[in-house]
Design an enzyme around this catalytic site. Structure first.
Site, mmCIF file in Angstrom:
data_model
loop_
_atom_site.group_PDB
_atom_site.id
_atom_site.type_symbol
_atom_site.label_atom_id
_atom_site.label_comp_id
_atom_site.label_asym_id
_atom_site.label_seq_id
_atom_site.Cartn_x
_atom_site.Cartn_y
_atom_site.Cartn_z
ATOM 1 N N HIS A 72 -4.748 -3.721 -4.309
ATOM 2 C CA HIS A 72 -3.929 -2.525 -4.482
ATOM 3 C C HIS A 72 -2.671 -2.839 -5.278
ATOM 4 C CE1 HIS A 72 -0.756 -3.259 -1.356
ATOM 5 N NE2 HIS A 72 -1.713 -3.895 -0.702
ATOM 6 N N GLU A 223 -2.688 2.001 -0.708
ATOM 7 C CA GLU A 223 -3.013 1.166 0.453
ATOM 8 C C GLU A 223 -1.862 1.101 1.433
ATOM 9 O OE1 GLU A 223 -3.387 -2.276 3.055
ATOM 10 O OE2 GLU A 223 -1.818 -1.910 1.557
ATOM 11 N N GLU A 224 -0.627 1.043 0.935
ATOM 12 C CA GLU A 224 0.525 0.885 1.824
ATOM 13 C C GLU A 224 0.762 2.119 2.693
ATOM 14 O OE1 GLU A 224 1.860 -1.742 2.491
ATOM 15 O OE2 GLU A 224 1.753 -3.109 0.783
ATOM 16 N N ASP A 244 -5.937 -9.396 -0.441
ATOM 17 C CA ASP A 244 -4.627 -8.957 0.030
ATOM 18 C C ASP A 244 -3.884 -10.166 0.586
ATOM 19 O OD1 ASP A 244 -2.494 -7.229 0.780
ATOM 20 O OD2 ASP A 244 -3.911 -5.627 1.215
ATOM 21 N N HIS A 324 6.069 -8.258 3.913
ATOM 22 C CA HIS A 324 6.816 -6.993 3.886
ATOM 23 C C HIS A 324 8.325 -7.217 3.948
ATOM 24 C CE1 HIS A 324 3.577 -3.728 4.788
ATOM 25 N NE2 HIS A 324 3.181 -4.606 3.879
#
Length: 369
Positions: A72, A223-224, A244, A324
């Site tokens: 993504h 995706e997020e 990922d 993140h």
């Protein structure tokens, strides 16, 4: 099947291009054009969904049962929740990330017309004014604000600039590649995965390696925020490999080196047979790897299955520290992943029977036990 040479310079170059292109979920058009231009340069045909997910095609010896490999290109970010009387902006996150990683971040505010630079700050930001109150103030998105680099003192000034509720804010990535091979940046999740996928495609095209079945590289844009690969698959895709990030943290088995293969995440186990095919390829081609289980994690694989796609899914990752947040990976993991993905592209399908949506028991596999 051959283990191709990986162009590490290309990998880093395309990763830095991706990282320099803002793409919070919902504001991804620029990065979509960037990936399309790269696919055109590699002479790989592709098509776009209405919203901009990219589905490319590498032709194989047969068309079914074909496979997909997905990364993504959308990232975390923020959105304007409100315009404040002090000329600052109230924020909500785009995607799931903690506000403590946003404090002090530089970013770009995208307005209907034009853009402005600024900084995300806690409500009490001056040590000379608030002293120990800075350390004691609450955390959370209700306790930060965006300071625009413009002459703005009040709500009227914000309206004059053309700021609106719902404007996007993209967070600066500030990437750094060290001599020791570490890469520090925001949004390595999943710009690094997209770079790995493009690098594997580059190797296949450069070396003219034959593929056993059609392969569809996918670049998704949401995706997020949960929807990911839900709308970009051909219905005849039988197996899908997701690229990922893996979480290197206490209690996890992920590593910043080699390939980390996820056996399960919060949505449940990945497909047993496809996952073990990936493990087999790592063993056969001596690609360093480890296995892990992720507790607070979902990916494009979950989105595809939850959307009703009857597809085998597996997840391969690059170990990432401080996911993140302000993230760090190592080039070794990206190179290892690119090798694995390029070998997987060449491999035969896990089961020939998978070319049928529905079929008899003949040819259906059995797990050991």
């Amino acid at each position: 099947m051959k283990l191709p040479t990986i162009d590490s310079d290309y990998l880093i170059s395309v990763l830095l291009k991706l990282l320099s292109t803002p793409s919070p979920s919902g504001y991804t058009d620029r990065v979509v054009h960037l990936v399309c231009e790269e696919l055109e340069r590699l002479r790989v045909p592709f098509e776009l969904t209405r919203r901009g997910a990219i589905r490319a095609t590498l032709n194989g010896a047969v068309s079914q049962p074909d496979r997909a490999i997905v990364a993504h290109v959308d990232t975390l970010g923020a959105m304007v929740k409100g315009l404040k009387d002090n000329g600052r902006l109230r924020l909500v996150p785009v995607g799931h990330w903690n506000s403590r990683f946003a404090e002090g971040a530089r970013g770009t505010l995208f307005m209907d017309i034009g853009q402005m630079r600024g900084t995300i700050l806690p409500l009490k930001a001056s040590g000379h004014t608030f002293a120990s109150e800075i350390d004691n103030q609450p955390g959370g998105w209700d306790h930060v604000e965006f300071r625009i680099d413009a002459v703005v003192h009040n709500l009227k000034d914000l309206l004059r600039l053309g700021v609106h509720v719902g404007d996007f804010i993209a967070i600066d990535t500030t990437p750094e590649v060290t001599e020791t091979g570490f890469i520090n940046s925001r949004h390595l999740d999943d710009k690094a995965g997209a770079a790995v996928l493009l690098t594997a495609i580059e190797a296949i095209k450069r070396l003219e390696l034959p593929l056993a079945v059609d392969c569809h590289p996918l670049f998704t844009i949401s995706e997020e925020v949960g929807s990911g690969a839900s709308a970009a698959l051909h219905q005849d895709v039988a197996e899908m490999l997701t690229i990922d990030n893996g979480t290197t943290a206490p209690g996890q088995n992920s590593s910043e080196f080699g390939v980390t293969i996820s056996m399960a995440d919060q949505t449940g186990p990945f497909d047993y047979h496809l996952t073990h095919r990936i493990i087999q390829l790592c063993q056969e081609f001596q690609i360093p790897h480890q296995r892990d289980v992720f507790r607070y994690y979902r990916s494009d694989s979950a989105a595809a299955v939850e959307a009703g796609n009857d597809v085998r899914t597996a997840l391969v990752t690059f170990g990432i520290d401080a996911s993140h947040g302000y993230e760090r990976i190592h080039i070794d993991a990206l190179e290892s992943l690119a090798r694995l993905v390029s070998v997987y592209m060449q491999s035969p399908p896990v089961y020939a029977r998978d070319r049928y949506d529905m079929g008899p028991r003949t040819g259906f596999p059995t797990q050991p036990g």
